[in-house]
Design an enzyme around this catalytic site. Structure first.
Site, PDB file in Angstrom:
ATOM      1  N   THR A  11       2.856   2.631   6.707  1.00 24.41           N
ATOM      2  CA  THR A  11       2.110   1.494   7.184  1.00 24.41           C
ATOM      3  C   THR A  11       2.518   1.274   8.836  1.00 24.41           C
ATOM      4  O   THR A  11       3.580   1.214   9.317  1.00 24.41           O
ATOM      5  CB  THR A  11       2.367   0.146   6.857  1.00 24.41           C
ATOM      6  OG1 THR A  11       2.190  -0.012   5.412  1.00 24.41           O
ATOM      7  CG2 THR A  11       1.623  -1.087   7.383  1.00 24.41           C
ATOM      8  N   LYS A  52       8.160  -5.823  10.774  1.00 22.43           N
ATOM      9  CA  LYS A  52       7.716  -4.754  11.472  1.00 22.43           C
ATOM     10  C   LYS A  52       5.901  -4.998  11.048  1.00 22.43           C
ATOM     11  O   LYS A  52       5.167  -4.901  11.589  1.00 22.43           O
ATOM     12  CB  LYS A  52       8.142  -3.435  10.870  1.00 22.43           C
ATOM     13  CG  LYS A  52       7.566  -2.335  11.538  1.00 22.43           C
ATOM     14  CD  LYS A  52       6.413  -1.296  10.787  1.00 22.43           C
ATOM     15  CE  LYS A  52       6.937  -1.110   9.662  1.00 22.43           C
ATOM     16  NZ  LYS A  52       5.865  -0.212   8.733  1.00 22.43           N
ATOM     17  N   LYS A  70      -4.418  -2.195   5.091  1.00 21.89           N
ATOM     18  CA  LYS A  70      -3.035  -2.413   4.543  1.00 21.89           C
ATOM     19  C   LYS A  70      -2.367  -3.421   5.298  1.00 21.89           C
ATOM     20  O   LYS A  70      -1.670  -4.214   4.756  1.00 21.89           O
ATOM     21  CB  LYS A  70      -2.523  -1.104   4.488  1.00 21.89           C
ATOM     22  CG  LYS A  70      -0.850  -1.116   4.075  1.00 21.89           C
ATOM     23  CD  LYS A  70      -0.534  -1.700   2.741  1.00 21.89           C
ATOM     24  CE  LYS A  70       1.010  -2.066   2.690  1.00 21.89           C
ATOM     25  NZ  LYS A  70       1.717  -0.924   2.685  1.00 21.89           N
TER      26      LYS A  70
END
Length: 313
Positions: free
Chosen positions: A107, A252, A183
């Site tokens: 990701t 993150k 995502k």
């Protein structure tokens, strides 16, 4: 492409030799699925024990990323875009065999996906964004969801391998950043769900009610499924190990969502609040605990920074 192939009847040859880089909880499980599907998988990870574990299951151990890249088809599950840059370097791309394809499961930011796709194309290679939705247990059970985008020929070439690793592959078209935007958006929703669970369960607990029973209730009625079920039970029990996805990685991904929103000039009113909670979780609760541990920030604040009665971990 330097691969071993097999044929089925009059159908086209299917590449059987692939590489896999990045063998954390997710990467190891995904590489194992490829092994179970009959692929000859050359594996590499910075942690040698992870390589050895898969070698015992039939994988070919690689001494460096070059060995996985040399198969002609690299699948990678690395922690972030900087790790991808360190592993799939311009020099290694130039040395990759003709027809090389990199399938990136990390990701990352949309900008990085565009960067990696352009670098691959410059070297005459293919690139596919293929982030995943699901925890390691979903991979093992064959329930992984994969989002894919990139040049159509590259996507078609890697389709059998993606099918082997997941329950369903969602096609997001020819632009490499598209799947990562999808995502990021999924994970932004999960971040909200974690904080909603934290607040609701803490509210119940402060009124003397049973959080675990509440989670059972919502999963039997309005919110069935792995997010409110699995994470809800973890929060109610204060159990955050072993982590399926750490709070550090959760922060993150939250920052990726905030960055993508800023680029698109999309206001996210709850974003700054969630960022503050996740930063507190990483700093004060545990960067390497499961990201459901963000609930402890709300618990501790509700208890006036005293022991909430739970023992995270």
């Amino acid at each position: 492409m330097n691969t071993t192939t097999t044929t089925s009847g009059s159908g086209p040859a299917t590449p059987r030799r692939v590489g896999f880089a990045g063998l954390g909880h997710m990467g190891s499980a995904m590489a194992a699925r490829l092994l179970e599907a009959g692929y000859d998988v050359t594996v590499w990870s910075r942690t040698r024990s992870k390589v050895d574990e898969l070698a015992e299951r039939g994988a070919t151990p690689g001494d460096g990323p070059e060995d996985a890249i040399a198969t002609g088809m690299l699948f990678s599950m690395l922690s972030d875009e900087d790790a991808v840059r360190q592993v799939v370097t311009p020099e290694r791309l130039r040395a990759a065999p003709e027809g090389f394809i990199h399938v990136n499961h990390a990701t990352i930011s949309p900008g990085a996906a565009g960067e990696f796709a352009a670098a691959a194309a410059e070297s005459g290679h293919g690139y596919v964004s293929a982030p995943v939705v699901g925890r390691p247990d979903a991979v093992v059970a064959g329930r992984l969801t994969i989002l894919a985008s990139g040049e159509p020929r590259a996507r078609a070439a890697v389709s059998p391998m993606l099918d082997a690793m997941g329950r369903r592959v969602w096609d997001f078209g020819p632009q490499a950043p598209s799947a990562v935007v999808a995502k990021i958006s999924v994970n932004y929703m999960i971040v909200h769900a974690l904080q909603a669970l934290a607040e609701s369960i803490t509210l119940l607990e402060r009124h003397g009610l049973d959080g675990e029973r509440f989670v059972e209730l919502i999963n039997d009625s309005v919110f069935p499924g792995p997010v409110y079920g699995g994470y809800g039970r973890a929060i109610a029990a204060g159990a955050y190990t072993p982590p399926g996805f750490t709070s550090r990685l959760g922060l993150k991904d939250l920052m990726l969502a905030l960055g993508a929103a800023e680029d698109a000039k999309v206001p996210l009113p709850t974003g700054p609040v969630l960022r503050e909670v996740f930063e507190a979780a990483v700093e004060q609760v545990g960067a390497d605990l499961d990201w459901a541990c963000v609930a402890e920030v709300t618990r501790r604040r509700a208890a006036g920074d005293q022991d909430s009665g739970k023992n995270p971990g």
